[in-house]
Write a protein that holds these residues in place. Structure first.
Motif, PDB file in Angstrom:
ATOM      1  N   TYR A 125       0.828  -1.169   0.370  1.00 19.26           N
ATOM      2  CA  TYR A 125      -0.083  -0.284  -0.384  1.00 19.26           C
ATOM      3  C   TYR A 125       0.918   1.290   0.202  1.00 19.26           C
ATOM      4  N   ILE A 126       1.924   1.662   0.815  1.00 19.66           N
ATOM      5  CA  ILE A 126       2.500   2.589   0.491  1.00 19.66           C
ATOM      6  C   ILE A 126       3.595   2.820  -0.253  1.00 19.66           C
ATOM      7  N   LYS A 129       0.766   4.452  -3.335  1.00 25.40           N
ATOM      8  CA  LYS A 129       0.862   5.688  -2.698  1.00 25.40           C
ATOM      9  C   LYS A 129       2.018   6.695  -3.312  1.00 25.40           C
ATOM     10  N   TYR A 161      -3.905  -2.028   5.223  1.00 22.72           N
ATOM     11  CA  TYR A 161      -4.161  -0.941   5.346  1.00 22.72           C
ATOM     12  C   TYR A 161      -5.243  -0.156   4.886  1.00 22.72           C
ATOM     13  N   GLY A 181      -5.429   1.475   7.706  1.00 22.26           N
ATOM     14  CA  GLY A 181      -5.594   2.401   7.833  1.00 22.26           C
ATOM     15  C   GLY A 181      -7.127   3.287   7.865  1.00 22.26           C
ATOM     16  N   ARG A 201      -2.236   2.850  10.889  1.00 19.88           N
ATOM     17  CA  ARG A 201      -0.920   2.701  10.615  1.00 19.88           C
ATOM     18  C   ARG A 201      -0.845   3.690  10.039  1.00 19.88           C
ATOM     19  N   VAL A 203       0.847   5.982   7.421  1.00 19.67           N
ATOM     20  CA  VAL A 203       1.757   6.369   6.192  1.00 19.67           C
ATOM     21  C   VAL A 203       2.674   7.404   5.647  1.00 19.67           C
TER      22      VAL A 203
END
Length: 341
Positions: A125-126, A129, A161, A181, A201, A203
């Motif tokens: 996910y990070i 992004k 996430y 998140g 979480r 991010v």
């Protein structure tokens, strides 16, 4: 002195001696076997109670429980079921996977019990992004489907996430650590959460850190997502006043949905916003864009504690003693006692 994280890990670990004395229909060693093969054996058993012990190790599998009365028990946090499908990924059928099909583990049958293991959606996910490739970033760890009535999840670690836990069948979630998140506990089921840690979480480079819940409870259903004696925590780096308790999800523009989330006697860290709840957009019957607001939905608290417990307001409503007393495990779960196999 033992710190809280160590204490929690101990609390979530079932005693090895007690497990050794139990009878198992299948035992999985991740070094030599798969949980999928054990679930095939459970399916062949035709719905009789089937109990699976999983030893410590990492299993890269995407699985669905299709027959009733299956119990899966891991050996602790080091028993990991992990997969990385996300909603925007192309499925072999030519369509996107979509949120509901992304679960690392999907429960699609009644009477399931899952204990003492980690269920993780490993989608980056990070990274998505960072690289602006996060469209369709919903990636579910555990799906409890509509057919999955009487699902018990206890002493587990659920990790993702966006959209970590999707609950559509009546469930009890106890003594778990749920990490995510955005809308990371969501769905329309009646669910009783007790003594869980709900962890937001970190991010990088985002202005807000999302929403704990996104309930899509039918208006005719008395109870939705109910959290009792839980702890709302945050990872390092998550700033104060950055996270919403939730927003009501009118899935598909269904006007019969007025989501319910209720927090009872919960401790809240300082990342929770003072306003508590916010709106969520949807398309009305004529295709026009609308908002479902906290005031229209059923979003409440009772006896919140900690630095994130904010004052009552138009968007952050508190239950009086009589109304709070209606929310018990027995009332939420109805004719099921919340115990599993």
């Amino acid at each position: 002195m033992i710190d809280r994280r160590t204490a929690l890990a101990g609390a979530l670990m079932l005693p090895l001696a007690a497990r050794a004395e139990e009878r198992w229909d299948a035992i999985v060693d991740p070094r030599t076997g798969t949980l999928g093969k054990a679930l095939d054996q459970a399916a062949a058993a035709g719905g009789r109670p089937f109990r699976i012990l999983v030893r410590e190790g990492v299993m890269i599998e995407k699985l669905t429980i299709t027959v009733p009365n299956v119990t899966i028990v891991g050996s602790g946090r080091g028993t990991v079921l992990s997969f990385g499908t996300y909603a925007g990924l192309k499925h072999p059928d030519g369509n996107n996977w979509g949120t509901g099909r992304t679960g690392t583990l999907t429960v699609a049958a009644p009477g399931t019990t899952v204990r003492n293991l980690t269920i993780r959606n490993s989608f980056d996910y990070i990274g998505a992004k960072r690289d602006s490739t996060g469209n369709g970033a919903q990636a579910v760890a555990l799906v409890i489907g509509r057919e999955a009535d009487r699902t018990l999840v206890e002493h587990c670690w659920l990790e993702g996430y966006q959209d970590t836990l999707y609950v559509q069948g009546r469930s009890r979630i106890a003594d778990c650590r749920i990490v995510g998140g955005v809308d990371f506990i969501f769905g329309g089921a009646a669910v009783w959460f007790e003594r869980c840690e709900i962890v937001t979480r970190y991010v990088p480079n985002v202005p807000e850190f999302g929403y704990l819940t996104a309930p899509s409870t039918p208006a005719v259903q008395e109870f939705g997502l109910v959290f009792s004696r839980c702890r709302l925590m945050r990872e390092p780096g998550v700033p104060a006043r950055s996270t919403w308790l939730g927003r009501p999800w009118r899935a598909g523009g269904n006007m019969a949905l007025t989501g319910q989330s209720v927090f009872l006697n919960c401790w809240m860290d300082a990342h929770i916003k003072r306003e508590g709840w916010t709106w969520m957009g949807y398309k009305g019957p004529e295709g026009d864009q609308r908002r479902l607001t906290p005031q229209e939905a059923r979003l409440f608290e009772s006896a919140s504690r900690g630095p994130g417990a904010g004052p009552a307001s138009a968007t952050r409503r508190t239950l009086n003693a009589a109304d709070a007393a209606r929310f018990t495990r027995a009332s939420v779960l109805g004719d099921w006692n919340g115990l599993g196999g």
